[in-house]
Write a protein that holds these residues in place. Structure first.
Motif, PDB file in Angstrom:
ATOM      1  N   GLN A 142       0.825  -1.202   0.000  1.00  0.00           N
ATOM      2  CA  GLN A 142       0.000   0.000   0.000  1.00  0.00           C
ATOM      3  C   GLN A 142       0.871   1.268   0.000  1.00  0.00           C
ATOM      4  O   GLN A 142       0.371   2.356  -0.199  1.00  0.00           O
ATOM      5  CB  GLN A 142      -0.924   0.007   1.224  1.00  0.00           C
ATOM      6  CG  GLN A 142      -2.032  -1.038   1.166  1.00  0.00           C
ATOM      7  CD  GLN A 142      -3.006  -0.793   0.042  1.00  0.00           C
ATOM      8  OE1 GLN A 142      -3.469   0.324  -0.147  1.00  0.00           O
ATOM      9  NE2 GLN A 142      -3.317  -1.822  -0.718  1.00  0.00           N
ATOM     10  N   ILE A 143       2.161   1.121   0.281  1.00  0.00           N
ATOM     11  CA  ILE A 143       3.103   2.239   0.200  1.00  0.00           C
ATOM     12  C   ILE A 143       3.978   1.949  -1.005  1.00  0.00           C
ATOM     13  O   ILE A 143       4.970   1.239  -0.911  1.00  0.00           O
ATOM     14  CB  ILE A 143       3.944   2.378   1.476  1.00  0.00           C
ATOM     15  CG1 ILE A 143       3.068   2.317   2.729  1.00  0.00           C
ATOM     16  CG2 ILE A 143       4.734   3.676   1.462  1.00  0.00           C
ATOM     17  CD1 ILE A 143       3.845   2.344   4.018  1.00  0.00           C
ATOM     18  N   VAL A 144       3.600   2.481  -2.134  1.00  0.00           N
ATOM     19  CA  VAL A 144       4.221   2.102  -3.400  1.00  0.00           C
ATOM     20  C   VAL A 144       5.447   2.962  -3.674  1.00  0.00           C
ATOM     21  O   VAL A 144       5.401   4.185  -3.515  1.00  0.00           O
ATOM     22  CB  VAL A 144       3.208   2.237  -4.557  1.00  0.00           C
ATOM     23  CG1 VAL A 144       3.854   1.895  -5.889  1.00  0.00           C
ATOM     24  CG2 VAL A 144       2.006   1.336  -4.300  1.00  0.00           C
ATOM     25  N   GLY A 145       6.531   2.340  -4.102  1.00  0.00           N
ATOM     26  CA  GLY A 145       7.702   3.104  -4.482  1.00  0.00           C
ATOM     27  C   GLY A 145       8.938   2.242  -4.604  1.00  0.00           C
ATOM     28  O   GLY A 145       9.113   1.283  -3.840  1.00  0.00           O
ATOM     29  N   GLN A 146       9.784   2.573  -5.561  1.00  0.00           N
ATOM     30  CA  GLN A 146      11.062   1.893  -5.730  1.00  0.00           C
ATOM     31  C   GLN A 146      12.220   2.885  -5.781  1.00  0.00           C
ATOM     32  O   GLN A 146      13.362   2.496  -6.016  1.00  0.00           O
ATOM     33  CB  GLN A 146      11.047   1.071  -7.028  1.00  0.00           C
ATOM     34  CG  GLN A 146      10.092  -0.108  -6.991  1.00  0.00           C
ATOM     35  CD  GLN A 146      10.122  -0.921  -8.269  1.00  0.00           C
ATOM     36  OE1 GLN A 146      10.765  -0.543  -9.239  1.00  0.00           O
ATOM     37  NE2 GLN A 146       9.414  -2.037  -8.266  1.00  0.00           N
ATOM     38  N   ALA A 149      14.829   6.894  -2.062  1.00  0.00           N
ATOM     39  CA  ALA A 149      14.268   7.448  -0.821  1.00  0.00           C
ATOM     40  C   ALA A 149      13.230   6.510  -0.218  1.00  0.00           C
ATOM     41  O   ALA A 149      13.182   6.320   1.003  1.00  0.00           O
ATOM     42  CB  ALA A 149      13.648   8.816  -1.094  1.00  0.00           C
ATOM     43  N   MET A 150      12.393   5.904  -1.061  1.00  0.00           N
ATOM     44  CA  MET A 150      11.369   5.001  -0.546  1.00  0.00           C
ATOM     45  C   MET A 150      11.978   3.688  -0.076  1.00  0.00           C
ATOM     46  O   MET A 150      11.532   3.098   0.921  1.00  0.00           O
ATOM     47  CB  MET A 150      10.309   4.749  -1.617  1.00  0.00           C
ATOM     48  CG  MET A 150       9.494   5.984  -1.980  1.00  0.00           C
ATOM     49  SD  MET A 150       8.697   6.763  -0.542  1.00  0.00           S
ATOM     50  CE  MET A 150       7.463   5.525  -0.131  1.00  0.00           C
ATOM     51  N   ARG A 151      13.007   3.215  -0.755  1.00  0.00           N
ATOM     52  CA  ARG A 151      13.669   1.992  -0.300  1.00  0.00           C
ATOM     53  C   ARG A 151      14.291   2.212   1.081  1.00  0.00           C
ATOM     54  O   ARG A 151      14.238   1.330   1.946  1.00  0.00           O
ATOM     55  CB  ARG A 151      14.735   1.554  -1.302  1.00  0.00           C
ATOM     56  CG  ARG A 151      14.157   0.970  -2.592  1.00  0.00           C
ATOM     57  CD  ARG A 151      15.197   0.129  -3.326  1.00  0.00           C
ATOM     58  NE  ARG A 151      16.340   0.922  -3.739  1.00  0.00           N
ATOM     59  CZ  ARG A 151      16.456   1.512  -4.916  1.00  0.00           C
ATOM     60  NH1 ARG A 151      15.478   1.410  -5.798  1.00  0.00           N
ATOM     61  NH2 ARG A 151      17.532   2.213  -5.231  1.00  0.00           N
TER      62      ARG A 151
END
Length: 462
Positions: A142-146, A149-151
């Motif tokens: 539900q917290i989408v990102g690659q 910063a998101m990793r």
């Protein structure tokens, strides 16, 4: 009541009597005339309750109990004991039996015991199923990102989720601070306990304290009965305080004491109430400036900021926008019973270049609306942004040589540099105004400029 019951007894008359008695209660009842047969049925039967005679020829009730608990730790075993064998029955309960019924037993007594045990088993299984569903909903999917910063954000959540450390979640409006709180709670040992949420910006000072700590009857006008506060409701679990920067100073002092002492009093009361609560706070404000301006307590700031998690705005992770769009399209299509409509290439480029001041929340709203209202088979810029001018997008640079990862990093860096230069130029090099326009904190924009080797003066000249 639905539920699967296995009755084990080497007396045929007892098997028939119990099958008829429990069948009338609505259970699916199977029988085994020997202990050996019971062991085989337990392997494949998926029973909720096993009722077994303690004394049988060959394999006895204790062996049935041990086998049932080994195959399925959730199965409940009830022992039927002969007169005078209560000591053995107590030993069986120490080994995992939930209850025992001595012979001769009353039919109503057996019904009550089985009903109570079955309710507990079914409730426990439903609860586990719900937890599994909740963990899926509030996982990282539900917290989408690659983006890098998101990793880094995901890695930090993994490191601290199983602790009780207090966390301060920072980020602009719409970046997903509540989703981070969900992930921290549902990946922690407290996930079986409540996650209680409270928005500190939505209430007056009097109501904030009442919501947070509860109140006694007559504590203020309208307090017609005692009320439990969020701290009590979250006992054993997690309390998420959103927009904590808007909390009144007087309430901040009481919150600090509750964190330090792990106890508080209700409004209008004088009896200390002890709680065990993990605290997660979130804000989109610059708390450092608020501390300097004496609008936020410095001691509370450091209590909340044991670990800080910063959620970057979309302007700092534009490479995640295509992933987010794909996720939102699939989710909305499922919820609204619609076919997924892809974006045209022009629409996707417009989304990547758009200034999403509302961040992920605004992007999601635009995508869902376009999916529902777009007249064609594909979503165009007009479906997303109306009939006005398409958001300005810099032309893509030539594809660089090297690996895919290197090429992607070069393209992203080129885009970021061009995007920020344009924003700075529009504001005459004023970093504060440029940061506000692109949805970044001033400090974050300065850090990004340093990474890109970009200065305000150079941006204006170019």
């Amino acid at each position: 009541m639905q539920g699967r019951v296995l009755v084990v007894d080497d007396e045929k008359a007892m098997l028939l009597a119990l099958k008829g008695l429990l069948g009338k209660e609505g259970y699916h009842v199977e029988t085994a005339g020997t202990g050996e047969e019971a062991l085989a049925r337990i392997e494949t039967g998926n029973f909720h309750v096993v009722i077994t005679d303690l004394s049988m020829n060959g394999v006895g009730g204790m062996q049935v109990l041990e086998h049932a608990r080994r195959v399925d730790p959730d199965v409940a075993v009830i022992m039927i004991t002969a007169y005078g064998s209560e000591k053995i029955a107590v030993q069986a309960m120490k080994l995992g039996a939930v209850d025992y019924v001595p012979k001769p037993f009353d039919n109503d007594e057996l019904r009550i015991v089985v009903r109570r045990v079955m309710e507990t088993v079914l409730l426990r299984r439903d609860h586990r199923r719900l937890l599994e569903q909740v963990q899926g909903v509030f996982g990282f999917e539900q917290i989408v990102g690659q983006s890098p910063a998101m990793r880094r954000l995901f890695e930090t959540i993994d490191k601290i989720a199983d602790t009780d450390v207090t966390v301060l979640v920072r980020g602009a409006s719409g970046t997903g601070k509540e989703l981070v709180a969900n992930a921290l709670h549902y990946r922690s040992p407290r996930r079986t306990k409540p996650l209680v949420k409270m928005n500190c910006a939505a209430l007056s000072q009097e109501l904030v304290e009442s919501e947070l700590f509860g109140h006694e009857k007559g504590a203020f006008t309208g307090a017609i009965a005692r009320r439990e506060g969020k701290f009590e409701a979250a006992d054993g679990g997690t309390l998420f305080l959103d927009e904590v920067g808007d909390m009144p100073l007087e309430t901040q002092a009481k919150l600090l004491r509750a964190i330090q002492e792990k106890e508080f009093e209700r409004v209008g009361g004088n009896t200390p109430i002890r709680v065990d609560v993990r605290l997660i706070a979130a804000t989109n404000q610059d708390l450092e400036s608020a501390v300097q301006a004496a609008r936020f307590r410095e001691d509370l700031y450091y209590r909340l900021r044991v670990v800080e998690l910063a959620i970057p705005p979309l302007a700092e992770r534009r490479e995640d926008i295509p992933l987010l769009i794909d996720h939102f399209l699939k989710d909305a299509a499922k919820r609204f019973n619609r076919d997924v409509k892809p974006l045209t290439g022009e629409a996707l480029r417009a989304c990547v270049g758009h200034q999403w001041k509302g961040n992920v929340r605004e992007l999601r709203s635009a995508v869902e609306q376009a999916l529902l209202l777009a007249p064609g088979a594909e979503i165009t810029p007009a479906d997303l942004f109306g009939r006005g001018p398409v958001p300005e997008v810099a032309p893509p640079p030539p594809a660089p040589a090297g690996s895919f990862r290197e090429a992607k990093e070069q393209v992203v860096e080129s885009f970021e540099r061009d995007f920020l230069q344009r924003a700075l130029r529009r504001h005459g090099g004023n970093i504060t105004k440029a940061a506000e326009e692109v949805g970044m904190h001033r400090q974050n924009l300065q850090q990004k400029m340093r990474e890109l080797g970009l200065t305000a003066d150079e941006a204006v000249k170019e």
